[in-house]
Design a protein around this motif. Structure first.
Motif, short mmCIF file in Angstrom:
data_model
loop_
_atom_site.label_atom_id
_atom_site.label_comp_id
_atom_site.label_asym_id
_atom_site.label_seq_id
_atom_site.Cartn_x
_atom_site.Cartn_y
_atom_site.Cartn_z
N CYS A 48 0.85 -1.17 0.00
CA CYS A 48 0.00 0.00 0.00
C CYS A 48 0.89 1.23 0.00
O CYS A 48 2.00 1.21 0.57
N ALA A 49 0.44 2.30 -0.63
CA ALA A 49 1.20 3.55 -0.64
C ALA A 49 0.24 4.73 -0.58
O ALA A 49 -0.95 4.60 -0.91
N SER A 50 0.76 5.86 -0.14
CA SER A 50 -0.04 7.08 -0.16
C SER A 50 0.82 8.23 -0.66
O SER A 50 2.06 8.17 -0.59
N SER A 51 0.17 9.25 -1.16
CA SER A 51 0.90 10.45 -1.60
C SER A 51 0.00 11.66 -1.47
O SER A 51 -1.23 11.56 -1.49
N LEU A 52 0.66 12.79 -1.33
CA LEU A 52 -0.05 14.06 -1.31
C LEU A 52 -0.12 14.56 -2.75
O LEU A 52 0.90 14.90 -3.32
N TYR A 53 -1.27 14.53 -3.33
CA TYR A 53 -1.48 14.89 -4.71
C TYR A 53 -0.49 14.13 -5.59
O TYR A 53 -0.45 12.91 -5.56
N SER A 54 0.34 14.80 -6.35
CA SER A 54 1.22 14.11 -7.30
C SER A 54 2.67 14.03 -6.84
O SER A 54 3.57 13.89 -7.64
N SER A 55 2.87 14.10 -5.56
CA SER A 55 4.24 14.02 -5.05
C SER A 55 4.65 12.55 -4.91
O SER A 55 3.93 11.65 -5.32
N GLU A 56 5.81 12.33 -4.33
CA GLU A 56 6.29 10.95 -4.20
C GLU A 56 5.38 10.13 -3.30
O GLU A 56 4.68 10.65 -2.44
N GLN A 57 5.42 8.83 -3.52
CA GLN A 57 4.59 7.91 -2.74
C GLN A 57 5.37 7.36 -1.56
O GLN A 57 6.57 7.12 -1.65
N TYR A 58 4.64 7.13 -0.48
CA TYR A 58 5.19 6.53 0.73
C TYR A 58 4.55 5.16 0.90
O TYR A 58 3.33 5.03 0.80
N PHE A 59 5.40 4.18 1.16
CA PHE A 59 4.94 2.80 1.16
C PHE A 59 4.82 2.22 2.56
O PHE A 59 5.58 2.56 3.47
N GLY A 60 3.89 1.29 2.69
CA GLY A 60 3.79 0.49 3.90
C GLY A 60 4.74 -0.69 3.84
O GLY A 60 5.44 -0.90 2.84
N PRO A 61 4.78 -1.51 4.91
CA PRO A 61 5.73 -2.61 4.99
C PRO A 61 5.37 -3.80 4.12
O PRO A 61 6.19 -4.68 3.90
N GLY A 62 4.14 -3.85 3.61
CA GLY A 62 3.73 -4.96 2.77
C GLY A 62 3.04 -6.07 3.53
O GLY A 62 3.27 -6.26 4.74
#
Lengths: 111, 111
Positions: free
Chosen positions: B91-105
């Protein structure tokens, strides 16, 4: 739609060797480019990114990447690798609100 | 620091079971993503969402659905798990079109 090619699937180096991992994307225009790294057992994390400006981008842990528009490339480099750089490396390009990832390069560094 | 958490690190399910994978981010990010990661194939986008109750199909949505009832939570649902859905889910999240931050899986095994 964009696509990303990472030509090196598995790279094996000795400590202190220089590293260059290839990344090519499929078409031009304005591009946002990323390198992510996944250390064994850890989250995928951002190594560096290019949005605009200086085409030579410096990231964490001594990594850098060069955006060459004419070659559609964004290769990752490090002058001297360490054992702790053993990881999988992913190149990505932004396509509207999504990231398109390459298939990854597994780097093994031996002491 | 952005934190993306996933409900389980490892999950084993039987063929035909309904499976829920939960993802929570704590940084008020607009966008959330579900990927699967398979050796040699990199990360492939399953679904993404850019707002509550909004969802968009990624590259491989077949066999999956998603739910986003609250901004911080994005769930991936396997309606009837099959062995070819054995994979690592990120899973990942991002603020609008910036880089994505990922979970551990979540490493899901379907037997």
């Amino acid at each position: 739609a964009q696509s990303v090619s990472q030509h090196n699937h598995h790279v094996i180096l000795s400590e202190a060797a220089s590293l260059e991992l290839g990344c090519n994307y499929s078409y031009g225009g304005t591009v946002n480019l990323f390198w992510y790294v996944q250390y064994p057992g850890q989250h995928l994390q951002l190594l560096l990114k290019y949005f605009s400006g200086d085409p030579l981008v410096k990231g964490i842990k001594g990594f850098e990447a060069e955006f060459i528009k004419s070659k559609f490339s964004f290769n990752l480099r490090k002058p001297s690798v360490q054992w702790s750089d053993t990881a999988e490396y992913f190149c990505a390009v932004k396509d509207t609100d999504k990231l398109i990832f390459g298939t990854g390069t597994r780097l093994q560094v031996f002491p | 620091d952005v934190k993306v958490t996933q409900s389980s690190r490892y999950l084993v399910k039987r063929t035909g079971e309904k499976v829920f994978l939960e993802c929570v981010q704590d940084m008020d990010h607009e966008n959330m993503f579900w990927y699967r990661q398979d050796p040699g194939l990199g990360l492939r986008l399953i679904y993404f969402s850019y707002d509550v109750k909004m969802k968009e199909k990624g590259d491989i949505p077949e066999g999956y659905s998603v739910s986003r009832e609250k901004k911080e939570r994005f769930s991936l649902i396997l309606e009837s798990a099959s062995t070819n859905q054995t994979s690592m889910y990120l899973c990942a999240s991002s603020l609008y079109s910036s880089e994505q931050y990922f979970g551990p899986g979540t490493r899901l095994t379907v037997t």
